[in-house]
Structures are given as C-alpha cells and as structure tokens.
Design a protein around this motif. Sequence first.
Motif, PDB file in Angstrom:
ATOM      1  N   CYS A   1     115.608  28.089  27.406  1.00 38.51           N
ATOM      2  CA  CYS A   1     114.599  29.112  27.117  1.00 38.51           C
ATOM      3  C   CYS A   1     113.955  28.865  25.755  1.00 38.51           C
ATOM      4  CB  CYS A   1     115.252  30.479  27.164  1.00 38.51           C
ATOM      5  SG  CYS A   1     114.101  31.823  27.129  1.00 38.51           S
ATOM      6  N   LYS A   2     114.768  28.590  24.761  1.00 43.32           N
ATOM      7  CA  LYS A   2     114.251  28.297  23.417  1.00 43.32           C
ATOM      8  C   LYS A   2     113.372  27.055  23.422  1.00 43.32           C
ATOM      9  CE  LYS A   2     117.062  30.077  19.739  1.00 43.32           C
ATOM     10  NZ  LYS A   2     118.014  29.815  18.701  1.00 43.32           N
ATOM     11  N   GLU A   3     113.820  26.017  24.111  1.00 42.22           N
ATOM     12  CA  GLU A   3     113.078  24.758  24.158  1.00 42.22           C
ATOM     13  C   GLU A   3     111.741  24.926  24.877  1.00 42.22           C
ATOM     14  OE1 GLU A   3     113.760  21.783  22.637  1.00 42.22           O
ATOM     15  OE2 GLU A   3     115.315  22.945  21.644  1.00 42.22           O
ATOM     16  N   LEU A   4     111.713  25.744  25.929  1.00 44.79           N
ATOM     17  CA  LEU A   4     110.461  25.969  26.657  1.00 44.79           C
ATOM     18  C   LEU A   4     109.428  26.681  25.790  1.00 44.79           C
ATOM     19  CD1 LEU A   4     111.782  26.980  30.192  1.00 44.79           C
ATOM     20  CD2 LEU A   4     110.705  24.821  29.529  1.00 44.79           C
ATOM     21  N   GLU A   5     109.893  27.417  24.810  1.00 47.59           N
ATOM     22  CA  GLU A   5     108.983  28.115  23.902  1.00 47.59           C
ATOM     23  C   GLU A   5     108.461  27.200  22.794  1.00 47.59           C
ATOM     24  OE1 GLU A   5     111.283  31.475  22.629  1.00 47.59           O
ATOM     25  OE2 GLU A   5     110.998  32.524  24.523  1.00 47.59           O
TER      26      GLU A   5
ATOM     27  N   SER B   1     106.159  23.426  25.938  1.00 45.19           N
ATOM     28  CA  SER B   1     105.272  24.425  26.548  1.00 45.19           C
ATOM     29  C   SER B   1     104.059  23.787  27.223  1.00 45.19           C
ATOM     30  CB  SER B   1     104.818  25.447  25.504  1.00 45.19           C
ATOM     31  OG  SER B   1     104.016  24.824  24.532  1.00 45.19           O
ATOM     32  N   THR B   2     103.891  22.471  27.059  1.00 45.02           N
ATOM     33  CA  THR B   2     102.762  21.766  27.673  1.00 45.02           C
ATOM     34  C   THR B   2     103.108  21.096  29.003  1.00 45.02           C
ATOM     35  OG1 THR B   2     103.230  19.698  26.506  1.00 45.02           O
ATOM     36  CG2 THR B   2     101.763  21.285  25.399  1.00 45.02           C
TER      37      THR B   2
ATOM     38  N   SER C   1     113.218  33.844  32.012  1.00 46.18           N
ATOM     39  CA  SER C   1     111.809  34.200  32.220  1.00 46.18           C
ATOM     40  C   SER C   1     110.994  34.265  30.924  1.00 46.18           C
ATOM     41  CB  SER C   1     111.679  35.512  32.997  1.00 46.18           C
ATOM     42  OG  SER C   1     112.196  36.581  32.262  1.00 46.18           O
ATOM     43  N   SER C   2     111.609  34.612  29.806  1.00 51.26           N
ATOM     44  CA  SER C   2     110.831  34.654  28.559  1.00 51.26           C
ATOM     45  C   SER C   2     110.353  33.257  28.161  1.00 51.26           C
ATOM     46  CB  SER C   2     111.627  35.298  27.426  1.00 51.26           C
ATOM     47  OG  SER C   2     112.729  34.507  27.076  1.00 51.26           O
ATOM     48  N   GLY C   3     111.146  32.240  28.416  1.00 53.80           N
ATOM     49  CA  GLY C   3     110.714  30.868  28.160  1.00 53.80           C
ATOM     50  C   GLY C   3     109.722  30.387  29.200  1.00 53.80           C
ATOM     51  N   LEU C   4     109.937  30.782  30.448  1.00 52.11           N
ATOM     52  CA  LEU C   4     109.037  30.369  31.529  1.00 52.11           C
ATOM     53  C   LEU C   4     107.637  30.953  31.364  1.00 52.11           C
ATOM     54  CD1 LEU C   4     111.451  30.667  34.594  1.00 52.11           C
ATOM     55  CD2 LEU C   4     110.653  28.563  33.499  1.00 52.11           C
ATOM     56  N   LYS C   5     107.539  32.101  30.721  1.00 50.30           N
ATOM     57  CA  LYS C   5     106.225  32.731  30.500  1.00 50.30           C
ATOM     58  C   LYS C   5     105.318  31.882  29.615  1.00 50.30           C
ATOM     59  CE  LYS C   5     107.653  37.482  31.074  1.00 50.30           C
ATOM     60  NZ  LYS C   5     108.040  38.720  30.442  1.00 50.30           N
ATOM     61  N   LYS C   6     105.891  31.010  28.821  1.00 53.07           N
ATOM     62  CA  LYS C   6     105.109  30.177  27.890  1.00 53.07           C
ATOM     63  C   LYS C   6     104.458  28.981  28.582  1.00 53.07           C
ATOM     64  CE  LYS C   6     106.586  32.675  24.477  1.00 53.07           C
ATOM     65  NZ  LYS C   6     105.779  33.673  23.861  1.00 53.07           N
ATOM     66  N   LEU C   7     104.814  28.723  29.832  1.00 52.23           N
ATOM     67  CA  LEU C   7     104.350  27.522  30.532  1.00 52.23           C
ATOM     68  C   LEU C   7     103.044  27.779  31.273  1.00 52.23           C
ATOM     69  CD1 LEU C   7     107.770  26.324  31.975  1.00 52.23           C
ATOM     70  CD2 LEU C   7     106.715  25.722  29.798  1.00 52.23           C
ATOM     71  N   ASN C   8     101.978  28.048  30.551  1.00 55.36           N
ATOM     72  CA  ASN C   8     100.714  28.401  31.198  1.00 55.36           C
ATOM     73  C   ASN C   8      99.950  27.200  31.750  1.00 55.36           C
ATOM     74  OD1 ASN C   8      99.880  27.313  28.818  1.00 55.36           O
ATOM     75  ND2 ASN C   8      98.871  29.145  28.045  1.00 55.36           N
ATOM     76  N   GLN C   9     100.472  25.979  31.569  1.00 56.97           N
ATOM     77  CA  GLN C   9      99.847  24.782  32.143  1.00 56.97           C
ATOM     78  C   GLN C   9     100.620  24.262  33.351  1.00 56.97           C
ATOM     79  OE1 GLN C   9      98.867  21.801  29.141  1.00 56.97           O
ATOM     80  NE2 GLN C   9      98.840  23.408  27.583  1.00 56.97           N
TER      81      GLN C   9
ATOM     82  N   LEU D   1     107.885  36.586  40.416  1.00 60.82           N
ATOM     83  CA  LEU D   1     106.619  37.273  40.687  1.00 60.82           C
ATOM     84  C   LEU D   1     105.962  37.752  39.389  1.00 60.82           C
ATOM     85  CD1 LEU D   1     107.534  39.375  43.863  1.00 60.82           C
ATOM     86  CD2 LEU D   1     106.463  37.113  43.730  1.00 60.82           C
ATOM     87  N   GLU D   2     106.757  38.173  38.423  1.00 58.30           N
ATOM     88  CA  GLU D   2     106.220  38.608  37.129  1.00 58.30           C
ATOM     89  C   GLU D   2     105.579  37.451  36.361  1.00 58.30           C
ATOM     90  OE1 GLU D   2     109.508  40.458  35.129  1.00 58.30           O
ATOM     91  OE2 GLU D   2     109.488  42.207  36.461  1.00 58.30           O
ATOM     92  N   LEU D   3     105.987  36.222  36.668  1.00 62.24           N
ATOM     93  CA  LEU D   3     105.448  35.044  35.986  1.00 62.24           C
ATOM     94  C   LEU D   3     104.118  34.577  36.569  1.00 62.24           C
ATOM     95  CD1 LEU D   3     108.743  32.964  35.786  1.00 62.24           C
ATOM     96  CD2 LEU D   3     107.614  34.110  33.878  1.00 62.24           C
ATOM     97  N   LEU D   4     103.858  34.901  37.815  1.00 56.30           N
ATOM     98  CA  LEU D   4     102.689  34.357  38.502  1.00 56.30           C
ATOM     99  C   LEU D   4     101.354  34.596  37.794  1.00 56.30           C
ATOM    100  CD1 LEU D   4     103.584  34.784  42.272  1.00 56.30           C
ATOM    101  CD2 LEU D   4     103.734  32.740  40.843  1.00 56.30           C
ATOM    102  N   PRO D   5     101.097  35.743  37.172  1.00 54.51           N
ATOM    103  CA  PRO D   5      99.827  35.893  36.457  1.00 54.51           C
ATOM    104  C   PRO D   5      99.638  34.870  35.330  1.00 54.51           C
ATOM    105  CG  PRO D   5     100.809  38.038  36.810  1.00 54.51           C
ATOM    106  CD  PRO D   5     101.833  37.009  37.228  1.00 54.51           C
TER     107      PRO D   5
END
Length: 191
Positions: A81-85, A90-91, A111-119, A139-143
């Motif tokens: 999670c930390k690394e994904l942020e 995050s790219t 999920s908090s780390g997964l939220k940073k993956l907008n690409q 489902l909360e991540l999909l937007p």
Amino acid sequence: MCFIQPCNRHSLKGPSVGAYYCDCGAFGNICQSLDTETLCKLADEEFIKRLDNSSKSVAAGEKVLNMSNITLQSASIRLLCKELESPLLSTITTLNLKSTHLDSFKLRVLSSGLKKLNQLERLNISTNNVDDFALRYILELLPTYTVLQELDLSHNQITYVGFLKLTQAVTVHVANLRLLSIVGNYYDDSV
C-alpha cells in the motif's frame, strides 16, 4: 499467517543466493514441510524480493507490477500500500494480484494505495477470496480507473447480486473497459 501445517521431517538450510532451501532439495515456500514461522518469513522475503524487482522494472520504463502467487500477509499488504502511493509505482498500468489470498479485510487495507493508480489499464484480482462484501472495495475504486481496459475477477466468490452491482458500476464509471472476466464465481448464469 500461514495455513500450512509442518511435518517436522525436514530442516532449513541456507540462505543460498538469497533463498532458503530445505534439505529435501525444495526451495523456500515450495517445500510444504518447513515450519509455519519459516514459511511466513519466506513469503515476506519473496514478497520483498518481488516488489524490489518490480520497482526496478518500473524505474526502467516497464509499467507492470506482478505480485501474483504470493500470499499477501498483513505486513506485506501494508508495505505494498505504501509503495503504491509512491510517485514511481503510482504510474503503473498493469497490476497482477492473482492468487494472493485477497479477502475483504486485505482489500480494505490495500484500497488506499490502489486509489492512487489512476493510470491503471489492467487489473487482475482473479483466484482470490473476493466475495460480494470484498467486491465493494473494488467498486469504490472504479471511478478512479477511468482508463481501465481489463478487469479480471474470475475464480472468486462473487454472487449474482455482486455481479449486478459490478456491471452497474462498470457501466457508469469505466467507459474504456474491453474485458471483464468473471468466470468461476458463484453467480447463477441461468437467471
């Protein structure tokens, strides 16, 4: 926590080239006769090695993080999670979490780390313990995932109700989705 019961017939040798091995010749967590504590340490060691290698690949221009077939334990989930942020990870455009024993608790933490993956273009969460309750975190991540093209949720525990919520959320939030894999779940396809 590891769920493999040791047989106590083998002893641990090594490290040899960064990997522990059992005196029966099997490497690390392939040998199921190692004690539970050692297997847990090896899983964390393997996770850290895989995360380090993936980070190096991302730094070299590859946009794939492959964490498949590793039992993600509590400490590993928090570290991931930390690394994904981080700005580097995050790219990523592809995240493979196949067979990592994800469930609702682990997905909630992650999920908090997964939220940073907008690409993110490809997300594989197949062959885990994702049920309808755990699905809500996805489902909360999909937007956030506006460029997502492939979502693999096959071989989990999603029911027909979860499938309906998933299709509804995908229709609203993920216009670019080309592939949604849900085979091997608990939905009744005769409905």
